[in-house]
Design a protein around this motif. Structure first.
Motif, mmCIF file in Angstrom:
data_model
loop_
_atom_site.group_PDB
_atom_site.id
_atom_site.type_symbol
_atom_site.label_atom_id
_atom_site.label_comp_id
_atom_site.label_asym_id
_atom_site.label_seq_id
_atom_site.Cartn_x
_atom_site.Cartn_y
_atom_site.Cartn_z
ATOM 1 N N VAL A 91 13.584 74.719 37.431
ATOM 2 C CA VAL A 91 15.338 75.334 36.926
ATOM 3 C C VAL A 91 15.505 74.181 37.665
ATOM 4 C CG1 VAL A 91 14.821 77.058 35.498
ATOM 5 C CG2 VAL A 91 15.410 77.092 37.216
ATOM 6 N N GLY A 93 17.359 73.399 41.997
ATOM 7 C CA GLY A 93 17.778 74.529 42.868
ATOM 8 C C GLY A 93 18.544 73.416 43.973
ATOM 9 N N SER A 122 16.048 69.478 36.752
ATOM 10 C CA SER A 122 17.396 68.869 37.658
ATOM 11 C C SER A 122 16.328 68.080 38.935
ATOM 12 C CB SER A 122 18.306 69.831 38.292
ATOM 13 O OG SER A 122 18.397 70.694 36.799
ATOM 14 N N MET B 1 23.378 73.061 49.010
ATOM 15 C CA MET B 1 24.227 72.362 46.910
ATOM 16 C C MET B 1 23.164 72.494 45.843
ATOM 17 S SD MET B 1 25.580 68.658 46.440
ATOM 18 C CE MET B 1 27.228 68.807 47.291
ATOM 19 N N ILE B 2 23.362 73.545 45.343
ATOM 20 C CA ILE B 2 22.534 73.673 43.819
ATOM 21 C C ILE B 2 22.411 72.609 42.748
ATOM 22 C CG2 ILE B 2 21.605 74.868 42.573
ATOM 23 C CD1 ILE B 2 22.467 77.620 44.449
ATOM 24 N N TYR B 3 21.378 72.222 42.610
ATOM 25 C CA TYR B 3 21.353 71.636 41.523
ATOM 26 C C TYR B 3 20.225 71.864 40.803
ATOM 27 C CZ TYR B 3 20.231 66.635 38.834
ATOM 28 O OH TYR B 3 20.032 65.903 38.204
ATOM 29 N N SER B 4 20.686 72.342 39.618
ATOM 30 C CA SER B 4 20.420 73.707 38.313
ATOM 31 C C SER B 4 20.847 73.482 37.519
ATOM 32 C CB SER B 4 19.816 74.859 38.946
ATOM 33 O OG SER B 4 19.096 75.662 38.721
ATOM 34 N N ILE B 5 19.643 73.819 36.315
ATOM 35 C CA ILE B 5 20.518 74.172 35.149
ATOM 36 C C ILE B 5 20.595 74.880 34.924
ATOM 37 C CG2 ILE B 5 19.080 72.087 33.789
ATOM 38 C CD1 ILE B 5 17.335 74.478 32.820
ATOM 39 N N VAL B 6 20.291 76.193 35.338
ATOM 40 C CA VAL B 6 21.256 77.466 35.445
ATOM 41 C C VAL B 6 22.653 78.096 35.752
ATOM 42 C CG1 VAL B 6 20.947 80.010 36.219
ATOM 43 C CG2 VAL B 6 18.595 77.944 35.847
ATOM 44 N N PHE B 8 25.697 78.451 37.952
ATOM 45 C CA PHE B 8 25.759 78.574 39.468
ATOM 46 C C PHE B 8 25.970 80.481 39.171
ATOM 47 C CE2 PHE B 8 27.399 75.171 40.411
ATOM 48 C CZ PHE B 8 26.619 74.031 41.083
ATOM 49 N N GLN B 10 24.596 83.232 37.746
ATOM 50 C CA GLN B 10 23.311 83.757 36.871
ATOM 51 C C GLN B 10 22.294 84.024 38.316
ATOM 52 O OE1 GLN B 10 21.266 82.900 33.808
ATOM 53 N NE2 GLN B 10 23.232 82.795 32.479
ATOM 54 N N ILE B 11 23.008 82.254 38.711
ATOM 55 C CA ILE B 11 21.783 82.182 40.379
ATOM 56 C C ILE B 11 22.514 83.643 41.240
ATOM 57 C CG2 ILE B 11 21.487 80.900 42.220
ATOM 58 C CD1 ILE B 11 21.450 77.767 40.568
ATOM 59 N N LEU B 12 23.518 83.031 41.848
ATOM 60 C CA LEU B 12 24.399 83.369 42.402
ATOM 61 C C LEU B 12 24.525 85.152 42.901
ATOM 62 C CD1 LEU B 12 26.749 81.165 43.892
ATOM 63 C CD2 LEU B 12 24.381 81.921 44.549
ATOM 64 N N PHE B 13 24.408 85.866 41.454
ATOM 65 C CA PHE B 13 24.672 87.343 41.300
ATOM 66 C C PHE B 13 23.856 88.199 41.715
ATOM 67 C CE2 PHE B 13 23.954 90.900 38.135
ATOM 68 C CZ PHE B 13 24.830 91.969 38.041
ATOM 69 N N ASP B 14 24.657 89.337 42.632
ATOM 70 C CA ASP B 14 23.508 90.351 43.110
ATOM 71 C C ASP B 14 23.171 90.845 42.379
ATOM 72 O OD1 ASP B 14 22.410 90.996 45.352
ATOM 73 O OD2 ASP B 14 22.625 90.476 46.584
#
Lengths: 232, 86
Positions: A91, A93, A122, B1-6, B8, B10-14
């Motif tokens: 997905v 990163g 991505s 730096m994050i390049y993603s379709i998810v 942020f 959702q990615i960083l929620f702990d």
């Protein structure tokens, strides 16, 4: 309970045993099992987020930079390994970790083939094009979209410029390693009306091939056949 | 730096609930991620290898239950034993 015991040095022990078996074969039977050297392939599976400078929270499934880089070095170095199959379902990163892995694969001297399954989104796009030849499953997709800001930023024109330059690294790598031109790739990144509430494009298997990003639509057998041909 | 379709958040929620004690060990020459269970056993969660043959070894397959035999003081490495579920 099984009495089988495994420990870290087992691999060395096994190597010695195989060596002994080979010698026994030569002595007793006068035969030698010819191992097809160089046709041995290794497979790197990339799943979830590409993890680089930051350890992501545990709900993310990640492929870690520090695992992948030494594996690539080992594959390049080991003379018994003929080639690398890169299987992608990611997905996206970390930009720098993704580009680092892509650059490592692009600079390998051994034959490499990639196969995009499910999704190669991505930062998965530069990774998919980093190999000598690339395949995409007909049902797989690739999302191409601009880089985004996260967290607190300084609202000055330089910030925009910095992002533009970061994005340019991705555009540059993809255009250099695939059949798509920079302008066409940038156009796909900034396209409106394709994604709900967002800019960018989703390419399905055949579309990614039509744009020149991926070489061919195919599956595992195609990828292994191509890798075998390149090794020979 | 994050390049993603998810997104942020959702990615960083702990999400603490999904975490358990994990460790990376070398078993049979391959690197595996083990998840510690409540009853002092460990299950193979993930095999990190590019060698396709390693994935065919039953002892390295995800879900395999392992326990450690207390290593002797002079041996720095832990010794692992496979547990049969039946």
């Amino acid at each position: 309970m099984d009495s089988k015991v495994y420990f870290a040095s087992q691999a060395e022990k096994q190597d010695k045993e195989t060596q002994k078996d080979k010698m026994d074969n030569i002595k007793e039977m006068g035969t030698i099992a010819v191992q097809e050297k160089g046709r041995n392939i290794h497979c790197l599976t990339v799943i979830g987020q590409i993890e680089g400078h930051m350890v992501l929270p545990p709900q993310n499934k990640t492929t870690k930079y520090e695992h992948v880089i030494p594996q690539l070095v080992a594959i390049e170095e080991d003379k018994n390994i003929g080639g690398l199959l890169l299987v992608l379902n990611t997905v996206g990163g970390d930009v720098e970790a993704g580009l680092a892995i892509a650059e490592m694969i692009a600079s390998m001297s051994k034959p490499t083939v990639s196969l995009v399954l499910g999704g190669g989104h991505s930062i998965g796009v530069p990774m998919a094009v980093s190999t000598n030849y690339s395949f995409i499953a007909p049902s797989a997709t690739m999302t191409i979209h601009p880089l985004r800001l996260s967290g607190m930023i300084i609202g000055v024109p330089q910030t925009y410029e910095y992002f533009d330059r970061m994005q340019e690294r991705v555009v540059e790598f993809v255009s250099k390693n695939s059949g798509i031109k920079k302008e066409a790739f940038r156009k796909l990144m900034l396209k409106t009306g394709e994604l709900a509430n967002d800019v960018g494009t989703v390419l399905f298997g055949q579309e990614a091939v039509d744009y020149g990003i991926i070489n061919e639509v195919g599956g595992l057998a195609y990828a292994l056949k191509k890798l075998g041909e390149n090794i020979d | 730096m994050i390049y993603s379709i998810v997104p942020f958040d959702q990615i960083l929620f702990d999400q603490q609930s999904s975490s358990g004690t994990r460790m990376e060990v070398t078993l049979d020459g391959e690197q595996v991620v083990l998840l510690q269970n409540d009853n002092n056993t460990y299950s193979v969660e993930r095999l990190i290898s590019t060698n396709p043959r390693a994935y065919l070894k039953p002892e390295l397959m995800p879900g395999t239950l392992l326990m450690t035999i207390t290593a002797k003081e002079e041996t720095p490495r832990a010794i692992w034993k496979i547990m049969k579920t039946d």
